[in-house]
Motif scaffolding. Sequence first.
Motif, PDB file in Angstrom:
ATOM      1  N   PRO A   4      27.340  38.288  48.026  1.00  0.00           N
ATOM      2  CA  PRO A   4      27.163  37.234  47.020  1.00  0.00           C
ATOM      3  C   PRO A   4      27.691  37.631  45.644  1.00  0.00           C
ATOM      4  O   PRO A   4      28.238  36.781  44.932  1.00  0.00           O
ATOM      5  N   LEU A   5      27.540  38.908  45.296  1.00  0.00           N
ATOM      6  CA  LEU A   5      28.025  39.352  43.990  1.00  0.00           C
ATOM      7  C   LEU A   5      29.544  39.276  43.930  1.00  0.00           C
ATOM      8  O   LEU A   5      30.117  38.822  42.924  1.00  0.00           O
ATOM      9  N   ALA A   6      30.205  39.710  44.982  1.00  0.00           N
ATOM     10  CA  ALA A   6      31.662  39.613  45.019  1.00  0.00           C
ATOM     11  C   ALA A   6      32.110  38.156  44.982  1.00  0.00           C
ATOM     12  O   ALA A   6      33.123  37.823  44.351  1.00  0.00           O
ATOM     13  N   ASP A   7      31.355  37.280  45.647  1.00  0.00           N
ATOM     14  CA  ASP A   7      31.689  35.854  45.622  1.00  0.00           C
ATOM     15  C   ASP A   7      31.614  35.298  44.206  1.00  0.00           C
ATOM     16  O   ASP A   7      32.463  34.484  43.794  1.00  0.00           O
ATOM     17  N   VAL A   8      30.604  35.714  43.457  1.00  0.00           N
ATOM     18  CA  VAL A   8      30.461  35.255  42.067  1.00  0.00           C
ATOM     19  C   VAL A   8      31.637  35.741  41.221  1.00  0.00           C
ATOM     20  O   VAL A   8      32.147  35.010  40.366  1.00  0.00           O
ATOM     21  N   LEU A   9      32.073  36.958  41.475  1.00  0.00           N
ATOM     22  CA  LEU A   9      33.188  37.520  40.705  1.00  0.00           C
ATOM     23  C   LEU A   9      34.508  36.851  41.071  1.00  0.00           C
ATOM     24  O   LEU A   9      35.465  36.870  40.292  1.00  0.00           O
ATOM     25  N   GLY A  10      34.575  36.258  42.263  1.00  0.00           N
ATOM     26  CA  GLY A  10      35.736  35.455  42.645  1.00  0.00           C
ATOM     27  C   GLY A  10      37.045  36.224  42.653  1.00  0.00           C
ATOM     28  O   GLY A  10      37.168  37.294  43.244  1.00  0.00           O
ATOM     29  N   ASP A  11      38.057  35.683  41.944  1.00  0.00           N
ATOM     30  CA  ASP A  11      39.397  36.271  41.934  1.00  0.00           C
ATOM     31  C   ASP A  11      39.449  37.607  41.199  1.00  0.00           C
ATOM     32  O   ASP A  11      40.489  38.279  41.232  1.00  0.00           O
ATOM     33  N   ARG A  12      38.362  37.958  40.563  1.00  0.00           N
ATOM     34  CA  ARG A  12      38.337  39.270  39.905  1.00  0.00           C
ATOM     35  C   ARG A  12      38.235  40.409  40.921  1.00  0.00           C
ATOM     36  O   ARG A  12      38.377  41.571  40.560  1.00  0.00           O
ATOM     37  N   VAL A  13      37.956  40.067  42.183  1.00  0.00           N
ATOM     38  CA  VAL A  13      37.887  41.061  43.257  1.00  0.00           C
ATOM     39  C   VAL A  13      39.045  40.816  44.218  1.00  0.00           C
ATOM     40  O   VAL A  13      39.189  39.719  44.754  1.00  0.00           O
ATOM     41  N   ARG A  14      39.869  41.830  44.431  1.00  0.00           N
ATOM     42  CA  ARG A  14      40.984  41.731  45.364  1.00  0.00           C
ATOM     43  C   ARG A  14      40.719  42.671  46.536  1.00  0.00           C
ATOM     44  O   ARG A  14      40.573  43.887  46.345  1.00  0.00           O
ATOM     45  N   LEU A  15      40.672  42.112  47.729  1.00  0.00           N
ATOM     46  CA  LEU A  15      40.400  42.883  48.935  1.00  0.00           C
ATOM     47  C   LEU A  15      41.704  43.338  49.592  1.00  0.00           C
ATOM     48  O   LEU A  15      42.789  42.877  49.232  1.00  0.00           O
ATOM     49  N   ASP A  16      41.582  44.243  50.566  1.00  0.00           N
ATOM     50  CA  ASP A  16      42.761  44.762  51.277  1.00  0.00           C
ATOM     51  C   ASP A  16      43.808  45.301  50.306  1.00  0.00           C
ATOM     52  O   ASP A  16      45.018  45.165  50.532  1.00  0.00           O
ATOM     53  N   THR A  17      43.349  45.909  49.239  1.00  0.00           N
ATOM     54  CA  THR A  17      44.242  46.412  48.195  1.00  0.00           C
ATOM     55  C   THR A  17      43.921  47.881  47.930  1.00  0.00           C
ATOM     56  O   THR A  17      42.883  48.203  47.338  1.00  0.00           O
ATOM     57  N   THR A  18      44.793  48.754  48.373  1.00  0.00           N
ATOM     58  CA  THR A  18      44.567  50.187  48.265  1.00  0.00           C
ATOM     59  C   THR A  18      45.301  50.763  47.068  1.00  0.00           C
ATOM     60  O   THR A  18      46.523  50.588  46.926  1.00  0.00           O
ATOM     61  N   VAL A  19      44.577  51.446  46.204  1.00  0.00           N
ATOM     62  CA  VAL A  19      45.196  52.113  45.052  1.00  0.00           C
ATOM     63  C   VAL A  19      45.873  53.385  45.542  1.00  0.00           C
ATOM     64  O   VAL A  19      45.254  54.244  46.163  1.00  0.00           O
ATOM     65  N   THR A  20      47.169  53.500  45.260  1.00  0.00           N
ATOM     66  CA  THR A  20      47.936  54.670  45.702  1.00  0.00           C
ATOM     67  C   THR A  20      48.293  55.609  44.564  1.00  0.00           C
ATOM     68  O   THR A  20      48.711  56.744  44.809  1.00  0.00           O
ATOM     69  N   GLY A  21      48.133  55.152  43.317  1.00  0.00           N
ATOM     70  CA  GLY A  21      48.433  56.029  42.185  1.00  0.00           C
ATOM     71  C   GLY A  21      48.032  55.386  40.874  1.00  0.00           C
ATOM     72  O   GLY A  21      48.053  54.162  40.734  1.00  0.00           O
ATOM     73  N   VAL A  22      47.643  56.229  39.916  1.00  0.00           N
ATOM     74  CA  VAL A  22      47.297  55.771  38.565  1.00  0.00           C
ATOM     75  C   VAL A  22      47.961  56.708  37.571  1.00  0.00           C
ATOM     76  O   VAL A  22      47.925  57.934  37.730  1.00  0.00           O
ATOM     77  N   SER A  23      48.578  56.127  36.525  1.00  0.00           N
ATOM     78  CA  SER A  23      49.221  56.941  35.499  1.00  0.00           C
ATOM     79  C   SER A  23      49.227  56.164  34.193  1.00  0.00           C
ATOM     80  O   SER A  23      48.660  55.072  34.105  1.00  0.00           O
ATOM     81  N   ARG A  24      49.853  56.743  33.184  1.00  0.00           N
ATOM     82  CA  ARG A  24      50.146  56.016  31.953  1.00  0.00           C
ATOM     83  C   ARG A  24      51.535  55.420  32.084  1.00  0.00           C
ATOM     84  O   ARG A  24      52.451  56.062  32.622  1.00  0.00           O
ATOM     85  N   THR A  25      51.719  54.214  31.604  1.00  0.00           N
ATOM     86  CA  THR A  25      53.008  53.552  31.721  1.00  0.00           C
ATOM     87  C   THR A  25      54.102  54.395  31.061  1.00  0.00           C
ATOM     88  O   THR A  25      54.021  54.710  29.873  1.00  0.00           O
TER      89      THR A  25
END
Length: 468
Positions: A97-118
């Motif tokens: 229910p919490l994810a439903d309330v957040l709606g499009d702010r939650v993206r499923l099936d989305t794996t983070v492969t890297g994080v950096s500074r632009t």
Amino acid sequence: MNAPATTELPVVVIGAGPVGLAAAAHLIDQGVEPLVLEAGQAAGAAVREWSHVRLFSTWGEVIDPAAEKLLAPTGWTRPDPAAYPSGGDWAESYLRPLADVLGDRVRLDTTVTGVSRTGRDRIVDADREQQPFVVHVAHADGREERLFARAVIDASGTWATPSPAGGSGLAALGERAAADRITYRVPDLRDPAVRARYAGRRTAVIGSGASAFTALAYLADLAESDDGSGTKGVWILRRGISGSTFGGGTADQLPARGALGLAAKAAVDEGHADAVTGFRTEAIERDTDGRLVLAGEDGRRLDPVDEVIVLTGFRPDLSFLDELRLGLDERLQAPVALAPLIDPNQHSCGTVYPHGHRELSHPEQGVYLVGMKAYGRAPTFLAMTGYEQVRSVAAAIAGDLASADRVELTLPETGVCGGAGLFDTPDTQQAGDDGGCCAPAPRLVQLGAPAAAGAATEQAPAGGCCGS
């Protein structure tokens, strides 16, 4: 493609578990837009993998206040605060229910492969802090994408990276080759196929925490059932039996947590499991009929078992954060300022001090590891700890330092104080009123007396010293 101005960007939250969704709720409460990235097909994907396990915290302790504030206008019914949910209950009645309330702010099936500074790898200093974060993701269909963020909160947990059976922190020799008979999760014995795998068989359980307690209790229940005759557990402990081995029992301020330890003790006392102490697994070999033989660093070889359940804890996956400048403790892989507060060599009860954004910060400003990920390799994390962490972090990101620094958290005592006692040491054998307990020499032991003489053992107070 140029990155937009940092102030226009959302805060990326990695993981749609209990702490990640709470982080999103607190960011919204602070007027900051979150974007939650979840690798699984549903919110709480990791929690759903242990849906059969009941929490030792009540509903009142696992619902975040900011999340409840978002849920209230939807007509959501708050579960009984005094009831104990299972993982499945938690996922379906709260996280979904919490994810439903957040709606499009939650993206499923989305794996983070890297994080950096632009435009900046971890080496480059020039204008580093002025650059937004760039987050590379992979979608379930194979498509790749890059997203930009003003800050990054990693709440991805440690569930996907369990620790191995090997006593040195490495996989035991032969562990990978024996993967068909090894699991790193508490088995769901309600599943007929899983139940058949363990019924009437001899199973080694490696570990000494709540998960190991649960597995031992489940196997004991199976042994007492009509279809489980002959089921036997072999409990592998890397240390000796002491007063803290079974947790705090009736002294635990979370009664269900204390009951887990008592259930594990009952499994051993009643003969459903034997305990092998001081055993650090070096190799897992197959005998002639395919059963597994555990060999220890001290040269001991145990009798063959049919299955092995490895519950030796978890460790953080830091691979996708490699281009960020993190300040991590060299032992726990937790933030440097937090590590002394959660060190399992010192803390085994409610002695973790309140902590927030300052203890969770890194040299790379705007990056926070929260929840189980913040604890690195340290155990005994509670949801309420994570909720307070993200409340403080969200306030800090929003610039409300007064609120961010006002960290208040009282954790329930386990009833087992004086450190976790990760290894047997001479001072654990001292007598007196300081809570020291004996540590037997490594040997195969069966705790408790035979049924005809078991009353005295059952009457011993929880946390008492073991017999000689």
